[in-house]
Design a protein around this motif. Structure first.
Motif, PDB file in Angstrom:
ATOM      1  N   SER A  50       5.477  -8.612 -17.701  1.00  0.00           N
ATOM      2  CA  SER A  50       5.380  -7.661 -16.584  1.00  0.00           C
ATOM      3  C   SER A  50       6.196  -6.436 -16.955  1.00  0.00           C
ATOM      4  N   THR A  89       0.051  -3.878 -14.456  1.00  0.00           N
ATOM      5  CA  THR A  89       1.461  -3.914 -14.862  1.00  0.00           C
ATOM      6  C   THR A  89       1.925  -5.312 -15.260  1.00  0.00           C
ATOM      7  N   SER A  90       0.969  -6.185 -15.606  1.00  0.00           N
ATOM      8  CA  SER A  90       1.354  -7.507 -16.106  1.00  0.00           C
ATOM      9  C   SER A  90       0.172  -8.163 -16.796  1.00  0.00           C
TER      10      SER A  90
END
Length: 176
Positions: A50, A89-90
């Protein structure tokens, strides 16, 4: 043949300076040994990652895993994922499985140094020094890096040299 070698420098310190941001993982702890899942013989499973704190000029991400301590002059590339949308984002644990089903739409893997388009776990030679595995999230200034899935990690890295807006690094280790 002796595998005792001096420790190589952090390869990212040799690149032009860019802003840093944060990358964390449920599977990799900074400076600590990788879990069995991230080892070639025991799992070949890419770790969860992340990231946050990247700049507003980010239009996509590239994620890589590099071992500069491999007994080659060019190190060893374990994973290359390009064109991850800026809204992502991950990556989940196992997103690097062959076929890319765990990747977000539009993202793809390039071939690693084993020759597969997947994550290949740690596999240093038995008795060698501790190896470092640099999991790096590159914030990219363009929506597409400009390579395809047949690009080598060196070509991906060359493109990143001119298109990176920021970089987040998480380093795991492993010794066989």
């Amino acid at each position: 043949m002796s595998l005792d070698r001096p420790v190589t420098p952090d390869p990212y310190e040799l690149l032009p300076s860019v802003p840093s941001f944060e990358v964390t993982s449920d599977d990799v702890t900074e400076g600590q040994a990788l879990k069995d899942d991230q080892v070639q013989a025991a799992g070949d499973t890419s770790p969860q990652l992340s990231w946050s704190g990247f700049g507003d000029d980010t239009k996509s991400f590239t994620v890589t895993c590099f071992d500069p301590d491999a007994p080659t002059p060019s190190g060893f590339w374990h994973w290359v994922v390009c064109d991850i949308p800026a809204s992502v984002t991950s990556l989940d644990t196992g997103a690097g499985a062959e076929g890319g089903a765990g990747l977000p739409e539009g993202a793809f893997m390039c071939r690693n140094d084993v020759g597969t388009k997947a994550f290949t776990g740690a596999a240093p030679p038995e008795g060698d020094q501790v190896h470092r595995y640099f999991f790096v999230v590159h914030a990219v200034k363009e929506e597409q890096l400009g390579v395809d899935s047949d690009a080598s990690p060196a070509v991906v890295s060359f493109n990143l040299a001119f298109k990176t807006a920021g970089r987040a690094i998480l380093t795991g280790t492993y010794q066989h």
